[in-house]
Design a protein around this motif. Sequence first.
Motif, PDB file in Angstrom:
ATOM      1  N   VAL A  79       0.900  -1.142   0.426  1.00  0.00           N
ATOM      2  CA  VAL A  79      -0.279  -0.008   0.394  1.00  0.00           C
ATOM      3  C   VAL A  79       1.293   0.942   0.111  1.00  0.00           C
ATOM      4  O   VAL A  79       1.548   1.259   1.131  1.00  0.00           O
ATOM      5  N   THR A  80       0.621   2.239  -0.800  1.00  0.00           N
ATOM      6  CA  THR A  80       0.939   3.452  -0.716  1.00  0.00           C
ATOM      7  C   THR A  80       0.215   4.158  -0.192  1.00  0.00           C
ATOM      8  O   THR A  80      -1.028   4.355  -0.756  1.00  0.00           O
ATOM      9  N   LEU A  81       0.298   5.559   0.478  1.00  0.00           N
ATOM     10  CA  LEU A  81      -0.707   5.973   1.429  1.00  0.00           C
ATOM     11  C   LEU A  81       0.337   7.620   1.293  1.00  0.00           C
ATOM     12  O   LEU A  81       1.004   8.040   1.847  1.00  0.00           O
ATOM     13  N   ASP A  82      -0.566   8.623  -0.037  1.00  0.00           N
ATOM     14  CA  ASP A  82      -0.064   9.785   0.285  1.00  0.00           C
ATOM     15  C   ASP A  82      -0.929  10.885   1.291  1.00  0.00           C
ATOM     16  O   ASP A  82      -1.768  10.721   0.589  1.00  0.00           O
ATOM     17  N   LEU A  83       0.056  11.385   2.306  1.00  0.00           N
ATOM     18  CA  LEU A  83      -0.726  11.775   2.924  1.00  0.00           C
ATOM     19  C   LEU A  83      -1.069  13.413   2.124  1.00  0.00           C
ATOM     20  O   LEU A  83      -2.057  14.847   3.515  1.00  0.00           O
ATOM     21  N   ASN A  84      -0.425  14.201   1.887  1.00  0.00           N
ATOM     22  CA  ASN A  84      -0.711  14.952   0.957  1.00  0.00           C
ATOM     23  C   ASN A  84      -1.034  15.917   1.310  1.00  0.00           C
ATOM     24  O   ASN A  84      -1.382  17.387   1.196  1.00  0.00           O
ATOM     25  N   GLY A  85       0.226  16.470   2.014  1.00  0.00           N
ATOM     26  CA  GLY A  85       0.195  17.514   2.973  1.00  0.00           C
ATOM     27  C   GLY A  85      -0.527  18.189   4.013  1.00  0.00           C
ATOM     28  O   GLY A  85      -0.086  18.776   4.957  1.00  0.00           O
ATOM     29  N   PHE A  86      -1.796  17.041   4.592  1.00  0.00           N
ATOM     30  CA  PHE A  86      -2.591  17.158   5.588  1.00  0.00           C
ATOM     31  C   PHE A  86      -1.951  16.134   6.853  1.00  0.00           C
ATOM     32  O   PHE A  86      -1.242  15.923   7.060  1.00  0.00           O
ATOM     33  N   LEU A  87      -2.894  16.764   7.924  1.00  0.00           N
ATOM     34  CA  LEU A  87      -2.782  16.716   8.937  1.00  0.00           C
ATOM     35  C   LEU A  87      -3.265  15.576   9.616  1.00  0.00           C
ATOM     36  O   LEU A  87      -4.833  16.138   9.675  1.00  0.00           O
ATOM     37  N   ILE A  88      -2.982  14.324  10.776  1.00  0.00           N
ATOM     38  CA  ILE A  88      -3.760  14.060  11.184  1.00  0.00           C
ATOM     39  C   ILE A  88      -3.494  14.046  12.428  1.00  0.00           C
ATOM     40  O   ILE A  88      -2.081  14.119  13.198  1.00  0.00           O
ATOM     41  N   THR A  89      -4.350  14.032  13.145  1.00  0.00           N
ATOM     42  CA  THR A  89      -4.693  14.340  14.789  1.00  0.00           C
ATOM     43  C   THR A  89      -4.978  13.618  15.818  1.00  0.00           C
ATOM     44  O   THR A  89      -5.933  13.690  15.483  1.00  0.00           O
ATOM     45  N   GLY A  90      -4.480  13.224  17.054  1.00  0.00           N
ATOM     46  CA  GLY A  90      -5.349  12.417  17.769  1.00  0.00           C
ATOM     47  C   GLY A  90      -5.352  13.134  19.326  1.00  0.00           C
ATOM     48  O   GLY A  90      -5.507  13.994  18.877  1.00  0.00           O
ATOM     49  N   ASN A  91      -6.175  11.928  19.893  1.00  0.00           N
ATOM     50  CA  ASN A  91      -6.979  13.105  21.283  1.00  0.00           C
ATOM     51  C   ASN A  91      -5.924  12.433  22.526  1.00  0.00           C
ATOM     52  O   ASN A  91      -6.390  13.022  23.527  1.00  0.00           O
ATOM     53  N   ASN A  92      -5.121  12.073  22.984  1.00  0.00           N
ATOM     54  CA  ASN A  92      -3.756  11.502  23.253  1.00  0.00           C
ATOM     55  C   ASN A  92      -5.230  10.534  24.715  1.00  0.00           C
ATOM     56  O   ASN A  92      -4.566  10.421  25.754  1.00  0.00           O
ATOM     57  N   THR A  93      -5.733   9.629  24.102  1.00  0.00           N
ATOM     58  CA  THR A  93      -6.986   9.257  25.073  1.00  0.00           C
ATOM     59  C   THR A  93      -5.984   7.997  24.685  1.00  0.00           C
ATOM     60  O   THR A  93      -5.780   7.628  23.570  1.00  0.00           O
ATOM     61  N   GLY A  94      -7.133   6.524  25.585  1.00  0.00           N
ATOM     62  CA  GLY A  94      -6.595   5.230  25.224  1.00  0.00           C
ATOM     63  C   GLY A  94      -4.801   5.119  25.585  1.00  0.00           C
ATOM     64  O   GLY A  94      -4.422   5.470  25.389  1.00  0.00           O
ATOM     65  N   ALA A  95      -5.121   3.880  25.498  1.00  0.00           N
ATOM     66  CA  ALA A  95      -3.493   2.766  25.667  1.00  0.00           C
ATOM     67  C   ALA A  95      -2.533   2.729  24.192  1.00  0.00           C
ATOM     68  O   ALA A  95      -3.477   2.238  23.950  1.00  0.00           O
TER      69      ALA A  95
END
Length: 360
Positions: A79-95
């Motif tokens: 698989v090739t995945l281009d984030l295309n300059g975008f931002l992936i943001t989590g919420n720091n929850t869970g383990a």
Amino acid sequence: VETTVHHDLVGKTMQEIADKIARTDAGVAEARTPVSSLTTPGNPAVLFRITQPGSYYLTANITISATNQSAIEITAAGVTLDLNGFLITGNNTGAAISGIIGAAGRARIGNGTVTGFSGTGINLLGTGNRVEDICVHANGTGLSAGASSRVERCTATSNTGGGIVVGVNSVVLASIANSNGATGISMASGAIATACTSSSNTGAGFSSGSCVACTARQNGTDGFSSCALLDACIANANTSDGASACESIHRCSFNGNTGLGANSSDLITDSHFTSNTAGGVSTSTGGSVHRCRFDRSGNTTPSINLGSRCVASGNTIIGGGIGISSSIHCLIEHNLVALNSGTNDGIATSNSCMIRNNGV
């Protein structure tokens, strides 16, 4: 039959034509698959799942609002995945919740930022992965890639754990690890880092593997730890040793480290040591130090401290405390030791050593 000639395609290779089509030429659809709830539907544990090999891309930023949810899971190899300059943001929850996770191998991910995940920003467990032009910031661990992977032009900053972690026989190129909570760049055996910088990390700058033209600066422990090879590297102002338990060191510079410049090494050649608080070099049993320069002032510890059955030859030692100190059965020859402070000896040895043709 009327034929239309696209003059901008005349003389192009098939690959160049394919690349142009993939960039959406007039009337031709995008060849890649967008990541969306329709094309890559997820589940409560992960927002999007890529289950088929192919080329995928983001069309917008991804922000995780649900508890204990990863952003993207890759379950297929190739698989090739281009984030295309975008931002992936989590919420720091869970383990141990990761931003992008994949175990199938041969994934290629690039061109974006992953931040805010309690686990690993990008966690690729399989072999043969490639990660390029990625920033991983303020995650648990920044980026982890399995054996035989390639990490290039990536930046790992302010992660609470390590910055970049790679498996055996991997390559890390032109990447930066800064202000992470553990080791900046960790490598398994057979891996190599080239033209990388690791600074201000709580742990070591680099650990294991080999390093070429890398810089370790102001790290909380050693600059380089347990590396097989250091070539043309710089260790500056690290809290402990510049290099510790590194087997072979060549053409390197060690300056202003709180510990030794290089500690417990087997072979050191053509390197420069300046003002390392605990001394210049300490060798392992059977180690060798050749053609190195030591510039020190005011320290009372040896510039070269040899274990048993070691060799020191062709070195220049200017200033500082004892020039060369050795255990038993050592060969010390063709060294220049000058301007030692106070009553310190130029060369101080135990019994059964051969000392010849030195300038003291």
